[in-house]
Design a protein around this motif. Structure first.
Motif, PDB file in Angstrom:
ATOM      1  N   GLU A  61     -38.898   4.394   0.775  1.00  0.00           N
ATOM      2  CA  GLU A  61     -38.558   3.002   1.104  1.00  0.00           C
ATOM      3  C   GLU A  61     -38.021   2.872   2.517  1.00  0.00           C
ATOM      4  OE1 GLU A  61     -38.852  -0.118  -0.194  1.00  0.00           O
ATOM      5  OE2 GLU A  61     -40.285   1.022  -1.413  1.00  0.00           O
ATOM      6  N   THR A  62     -37.197   3.850   2.895  1.00  0.00           N
ATOM      7  CA  THR A  62     -36.672   3.832   4.269  1.00  0.00           C
ATOM      8  C   THR A  62     -36.723   5.257   4.815  1.00  0.00           C
ATOM      9  OG1 THR A  62     -34.451   4.211   3.404  1.00  0.00           O
ATOM     10  CG2 THR A  62     -35.021   1.935   3.921  1.00  0.00           C
ATOM     11  N   ARG A 103     -41.905   3.815   9.259  1.00  0.00           N
ATOM     12  CA  ARG A 103     -42.048   3.675   7.805  1.00  0.00           C
ATOM     13  C   ARG A 103     -43.251   2.769   7.488  1.00  0.00           C
ATOM     14  NH1 ARG A 103     -43.075   0.808   3.640  1.00  0.00           N
ATOM     15  NH2 ARG A 103     -42.763   2.104   1.829  1.00  0.00           N
ATOM     16  N   ASP A 120     -47.288   3.736   5.818  1.00  0.00           N
ATOM     17  CA  ASP A 120     -47.892   2.951   4.760  1.00  0.00           C
ATOM     18  C   ASP A 120     -49.196   2.301   5.241  1.00  0.00           C
ATOM     19  OD1 ASP A 120     -47.658   1.657   2.105  1.00  0.00           O
ATOM     20  OD2 ASP A 120     -47.676  -0.145   3.358  1.00  0.00           O
TER      21      ASP A 120
END
Ligand SMILES: Cc1ncc(C[n+]2csc(CCOP(=O)(O)OP(=O)(O)O)c2C)c(N)n1
Ligand SMILES: [Mg+2]
Length: 798
Positions: free
Chosen positions: A398-399, A590, A594
């Motif tokens: 997520e981070t 990040r 993705d």
């Protein structure tokens, strides 16, 4: 060895392929008649490779093999795929037209199973080499499972071999123990303009042998070999070997009578040689002299089959005639040549094609159509379905952890090294799928900590001698099959081709990699075409470039990148960020990991940003070596979203703002200082942090397009941001790069605009000196603001 029946099938296929390719181009003349394009070029250049490609695709290649086809052989490729049922007649009829088969094979635009795009000569060739190294990388990790290794094959024009990037790759291949790579040179001794230099094959032979390649010279066909065995045959062979390229081409073009005259004049002996010539009709003599190895199925098959018994890299120098089998054959002007209707008609008759049956798959063949189709469908290559693979997404955290802002200023480049170092400590699939590479700038772009933890890749283990000898060193330099960093030599071209190959691993090897390449920002231009090529193939990677702009100031103009922010904006398939702070960088990275894995439907833009984010792409992070004090702030979801969308208000303008400053990247302190100083005399000044000019601009274009196309409420992120700026206010933008990067901001809502940046090659000096010199320091911003928004004079100017 192939049976005679097998050869008969191949011969039929070869004839059909040559016909269909020529007919495809002939048909595409609707474009030429419309005055649109020069459609020539393909006929002669394609014909050159018809035999070679038939032999390869239908006689030698297997499903896992991957091929880069010489750009101008595209019609032959499409014809083969048409026969195999993977290409439609409609697309062939519309060759080079909108939605039709592409003029050069395209992975992304064609629908008939193109492995590698080509077009910019030289690049597809080197791509096959890196693709093979990537296959070895995947294999070393045990990820090949039960899949067979493929051979990476390039079909290359001889003039294409002039491209320097091929030799840069050759060196790299040697260093990494290249295997499973074949380069097949269509040695027709013609380029676009002319006939190539004599004796080039000898240079190729020694050069490739030097780098550990096998060299196969496929010079003579079966008919020629048989003639050489006749009395007088050796004299003929010696004549062929002596004959200059130009003359050979000219005689091929002129035909049998010309051959007879020339050969009789030069080697006729009233004895065995004369008998050898007299035994043959003009047509037979032309056939004999045209029967070079590259047009002879048995000779080609024998050479390929021999090389298929091992995994050493092999270059095949196949003698061919450009335009073979067509009336254009051999003429030096044939590159753009096109058969006229009368020639085409004669060719139709010779090919045994009835009018109206031109597109019938097996029209005029000697073997029965059903048998031919069954044969083709049963070849290992065409019989292998699902050659294009997929791989599941790798979960991205997520981070990403980044260093907390401390007392010491740090640069985005240092931040990048530390973020990767944190990832390297994790035991996760995400960390394991990352592969890094750099052209001799691993340490200087801050990949050192990552490499210390994850090691360098090599097929065989190699210890760090310094470490073994207990000599203190900051960096461990140990190679192993488990290493996750591919160290490249200094040639940037190889970096981009390696990224292109790593970035296609999910579709070629069915195993996803998350490649990161680091480079000095100015040297992106050194390999801009390779970057473009990688994006055109839809390879997925993260490019991290430092130092950027004039921040490597003391090293002078040579290392100062001005144009790269514009490259980041203009390069299709590449999403560019220029963060100023490390927390922004962590968010952009990040997002990047993705985004690199997205593969959505191309049609629907995101309704918030109007960006085509669903499709994904590659990422470019333009970073700096300039240490900056970091903001102490919480990374809220809203802030993170704005950073990804391209910008946020570091200080929102008030209703009385006469000026707002917009900055991107390492000039943040100058922008912050200028706004602070202006604030003493003017109220409500705004400060806009632009993290991605690329995404702001793309969203703006897309939202306008959407409004034009019936979505009146479409609004881009930048339109929302600048909606906060009073209409009378002016915008001053600043970037350590070309000012055009942000100059368009004024056009979004019709604000007066002054764009500051760097337009001329750099001087040496400190950063402060140079920012002053180029007027991108706080004073420069103040001067621009004063000129645009006159009012109370601004005080506190240095
Ligand atoms: C990088 C690049 N430069 C120039 C061209 C234009 N061009 C296309 S084919 C060609 C020469 C082709 O000669 P060769 O490679 O021998 O192929 P042949 O047509 O003889 O089969 C040139 C200059 C190109 N496609 N890419
Ligand atoms: Mg050529």
């Amino acid at each position: 060895m192939k049976t005679d029946a097998h050869l008969e099938y191949l011969a039929d296929i070869e004839r059909r392929v040559l016909w269909l390719a020529s007919w495809t181009i002939h048909n595409a003349n609707h474009l030429r008649e419309a005055g649109e394009v020069k459609v020539g070029g393909h006929q002669a250049s394609s014909a050159s490779l018809a035999t070679i490609m038939t032999a390869l695709y239908c006689g030698v290649l297997r499903g896992p093999d991957r091929v880069a086809v010489k750009p101008h052989a595209s019609p032959i490729f499409h014809a083969l795929q048409y026969l195999a049922g993977n290409q439609t007649r409609e697309k062939l009829e519309n060759f080079r037209g909108l939605g039709g088969a592409q003029s050069y094979p395209s992975r992304t635009k064609d629908t008939d199973d193109v492995d590698f795009s080509t077009g910019s000569v030289g690049l597809g060739v080197a791509q096959t080499l890196f693709s093979s190294l990537v296959q070895d990388y995947v294999r070393s990790r045990g990820w090949m499972k039960d899949r067979h290794e493929g051979r990476m094959v390039a079909l290359i024009g001889d003039a294409e071999m002039d491209e320097g990037n091929i030799y840069e790759a050759l060196i790299e291949g040697w260093k990494h123990g290249l295997r499973n790579c074949w380069w097949v040179v269509d040695y027709n001794r013609q380029s676009l303009d002319a006939v190539v230099r004599e004796g080039l094959w000898e240079k190729f032979e020694t050069m490739f042998a030097n780098f550990g390649w096998d060299v196969a010279i496929v010079k003579y066909g079966t008919l020629q070999e048989a003639a050489f065995a006749e009395p007088g045959g050796e004299t003929l062979r010696a004549w062929i070997d002596r004959c200059p390229n130009q003359l050979y081409s000219a005689l091929v073009f002129q035909g049998g009578a010309a051959w007879r005259k020339r050969l009789t004049d030069e080697i006729g002996d009233q004895g065995p040689v004369s008998r050898l010539l007299e035994k043959r009709s003009d047509a037979e003599l032309a056939e004999l002299m045209g029967n070079l190895g590259g047009h002879d199925l048995p000779a080609l098959l024998a050479a390929f089959e021999k090389a298929a018994t091992h995994d050493r890299p092999c270059v095949f120098i196949c003698y061919t005639i450009k335009g073979f089998g067509l009336p254009l054959a051999g003429h030096k002007d044939n590159h753009a040549g096109l058969m006229n209707p009368a020639q085409m008609e004669a060719f139709r008759q010779a090919a045994n094609v009835r009018p109206g049956h031109e597109w019938d798959k097996w029209e005029g063949t000697k073997q029965p159509p059903e048998k031919l189709q069954a044969f083709l469908d049963g070849t290992p290559f065409f019989g292998a379905h699902g050659r294009r693979l997929t791989a599941p997404r790798v979960e991205v955290p997520e981070t990403l952890a980044y260093p907390a802002p401390g007392a010491k200023p740090i640069s985005t480049q240092m931040g990048f090294g530390q973020i990767l170092n944190e990832i390297a400590r994790e035991n996760s699939e995400f960390a394991d799928r990352i592969v890094t590479t750099a052209p001799d700038v691993t340490v200087s772009t801050n990949l050192g900590p990552w490499v210390n933890r994850r090691g360098l890749f090599a097929r065989e283990k190699m210890a760090d001698i310094f470490k073994a000898e207990r000599i203190p060193s900051t960096y461990a330099w140990s190679f192993s099959p488990q290493g996750q960093h591919l160290e490249l030599g200094i040639a940037e071209s190889n970096l981009f081709l390696a990224l292109s190959a790593f970035g296609l691993s999910h579709t070629i090897n069915g195993e996803r990699l998350l490649p990161i390449g680091t480079v000095y920002d100015p040297f992106i231009l050194r390999a801009a075409d390779q970057l473009n090529y990688a994006c055109y193939q839809d390879a997925r990677f993260m490019l991290v470039a430092t130092p950027s702009g004039v921040t490597l100031a003391p090293e002078g103009g040579a290392h100062q990148s001005i144009a790269t922010p514009l490259v980041g904006m203009a390069q299709d398939g590449l999403c560019a960020f220029e963060p100023a702070f490390v927390d922004e960088l962590a968010v952009a990275m990040r997002f990047g990991f993705d985004y690199m894995q997205r593969d959505g439907d191309k049609s629907e833009p995101d309704k918030r940003t109007w960006l085509r984010d669903d499709t994904g792409g590659s990422i470019y992070l333009r970073l700096s070596t300039r240490p900056l004090e970091q903001p102490k702030r919480a990374m809220t979801p809203e802030l993170a979203r704005s950073i990804v969308d391209g910008g946020y208000w570091l200080r929102k303008p008030g209703p009385n703002a006469s000026v707002v400053v917009a900055y991107s990247g390492a000039v943040a302190p100058e922008a912050i200082e200028a706004v602070g100083r202006m604030g003493e005399d003017r109220r409500d000044i705004g400060l806009l942090a632009v993290t991605s000019a690329d995404r702001l601009h793309a969203g703006w274009s897309a939202a306008q397009r959407a409004r034009e196309n019936g979505s009146p409420h479409a609004q881009a992120h930048v339109e929302r941001l600048l909606g906060d700026v009073p209409s009378g206010a002016a915008i001053v933008s600043v970037v350590d790069g070309h000012p055009a990067t942000l100059a368009w901001l004024g056009a979004v809502n019709g604000h007066r605009m002054r764009a500051l940046g760097v337009e001329h090659f750099g001087q040496t000096g400190t950063i402060a000196d140079l920012y002053r010199h180029y007027g991108i320091d706080a004073d420069g911003i103040l001067r621009a603001a004063e000129a645009l928004a006159p009012g109370r004079p601004l005080r506190h100017r240095a």
